[in-house]
Motif scaffolding. Structure first.
Motif: not given
Length: 138
Positions: A16-40
């Protein structure tokens, strides 16, 4: 740059931690690549507001161990900013709150991002020799 010590094995991660970590990692990568830091930062603040329970040190170690396993399979850059935001967002998904910090350390000077649990940096081995200075805490 994080140096792993060979004498201390990370705590085991549940599926469960691995699956949730994968989702959190993908969201973090997408947010940092697609949006400015103020949005993150706004995303992290919103997550902190809706997560009332703080993570303990042992829970934080388990979440970060799961994130390390997930980040190993990512072919791109996964440095301290990506990993710390992923840890913060994974904690939000697991209803555990971290303090996400962005700042620096000196001697030599370098920017750094990390998470804190119970007021202490988690998995920051050199924090006693080279203290961390947070410019932003969420």
């Amino acid at each position: 740059m994080r140096v792993r010590r060979l004498d201390s094995a990370p705590p085991p991660s549940s599926p469960g931690h691995l699956a949730t970590a994968m989702v959190g990692f993908v969201i973090a990568l997408a947010a940092l690549r697609l949006f400015p830091l103020r949005v993150c930062l706004a995303l992290a603040r919103a997550g902190a507001v809706v997560t009332p329970r703080f993570a303990g040190t042992e829970e934080a170690e388990m979440i970060l161990a799961a994130l390390d396993r997930v980040a190993r399979h990512y072919p791109g850059r996964a440095a301290c900013l990506e990993n710390s935001l992923a840890a913060h967002l994974t904690g939000v998904l697991l209803r555990r709150r971290f303090t996400w910090c962005i700042g620096s350390r000196f001697s030599p000077c370098e920017p750094h991002a990390w998470v804190e649990a119970q007021g202490r940096p988690v998995r920051e081995d050199g924090a006693t020799d080279r203290p961390l200075y947070a410019a932003i805490r969420i």
